[in-house]
Design an enzyme around this catalytic site. Sequence first.
Site: not given
Ligand SMILES: NC(=O)c1ccc[n+]([C@@H]2O[C@H](COP(=O)([O-])OP(=O)(O)OC[C@H]3O[C@@H](n4cnc5c(N)ncnc54)[C@H](OP(=O)(O)O)[C@@H]3O)[C@@H](O)[C@H]2O)c1
Length: 271
Positions: A166, A170
């Site tokens: 992952y 990034k």
């Molecule tokens: N949560 C954390 O602690 C954290 C920490 C650091 C960075 N981030 C970053 O913040 C961002 C949001 O994270 P989150 O925790 O909100 O993630 P999440 O709840 O898992 O949501 C991920 C989103 O990405 C979509 N997605 C996945 N594959 C896709 C594709 N091929 N095409 C279009 N959409 C796609 C999913 O859609 P579906 O519903 O269709 O699956 C979902 O809407 C990400 O970039 C993550 O890496 C998060």
Amino acid sequence: MSSYVVTGVSKGLGFEFLRQLSKDPSNTVIGLVRDPASAKEKVSAELPDRSNIHILAGDLTNYDSLKTAAAETSAITGGSLDYLIANAAFMSTVDGFSAIGEIEPEVATDTLRKYMDTNVIGNLQLYNVFLPLILKGKVKKVVALTSGHADLDFINQFDIQVGSLYAASKGAMNIINAKYNTQYKKQGVLFLSISPGVVDTGNFDPSALTQKQLEALQVMMAGFQSYAPHFKGGLSPDVAAQNVLRVVENASIEKGDGGAFLSHFGNKQWL
Ligand SMILES: NC(=O)c1ccc[n+]([C@@H]2O[C@H](COP(=O)([O-])OP(=O)(O)OC[C@H]3O[C@@H](n4cnc5c(N)ncnc54)[C@H](OP(=O)(O)O)[C@@H]3O)[C@@H](O)[C@H]2O)c1
């Protein structure tokens, strides 16, 4: 009065960006999702009467869907776009709770390909199709959600073993953002990679982990504690989205932020 495209608004941070940005009725907020029918249902149920929200189909692994989404966005906004927020990401439990050497080579190869296809190549294609609209926008800000897991000093000094594949995706996207910055800052486009910190988006289920994965997680938590003794756990999506949007608003090419890799504090403090 700005226009926004946010990817991955079906849930988590993406939905929160959609909610916060569309509070201002003068904003136009376009959310890209893989399943528009269920996202539209969620928006109708949770954000009724927000006529400034538009849900479009957009899968990062399907170039044609992104091209169509850009054409549809252009029709909605009149040919321009102020902000592009590349929020969507593929995430996997394969490396999420295991050190890199613990992952079977074939599984690691397959998982890394999926990370690269979505989080790097998908975002690259997203940028390609939306950049013509951004260049015609007033604000010209392009943001990719990244992670402190991609910081080499943080990894090495605090033994952050998990999340290797992952983090590689990034880190690759951080480079792509910096390279875009070198080319497009002359035209006023700000590219940023912003980590939201640890966010509790409901994806984490410790009861689904094996003993070994729990141990790897403990190593990570020990690293987090030693890095940031104040760290108590994940932020709510509400607070995390506010933090990220604050960094986006404060950053500018003039302040030297072009291509920067920043935390939710607007600096290199990841937790
Ligand atoms: N949560 C954390 O602690 C954290 C920490 C650091 C960075 N981030 C970053 O913040 C961002 C949001 O994270 P989150 O925790 O909100 O993630 P999440 O709840 O898992 O949501 C991920 C989103 O990405 C979509 N997605 C996945 N594959 C896709 C594709 N091929 N095409 C279009 N959409 C796609 C999913 O859609 P579906 O519903 O269709 O699956 C979902 O809407 C990400 O970039 C993550 O890496 C998060």
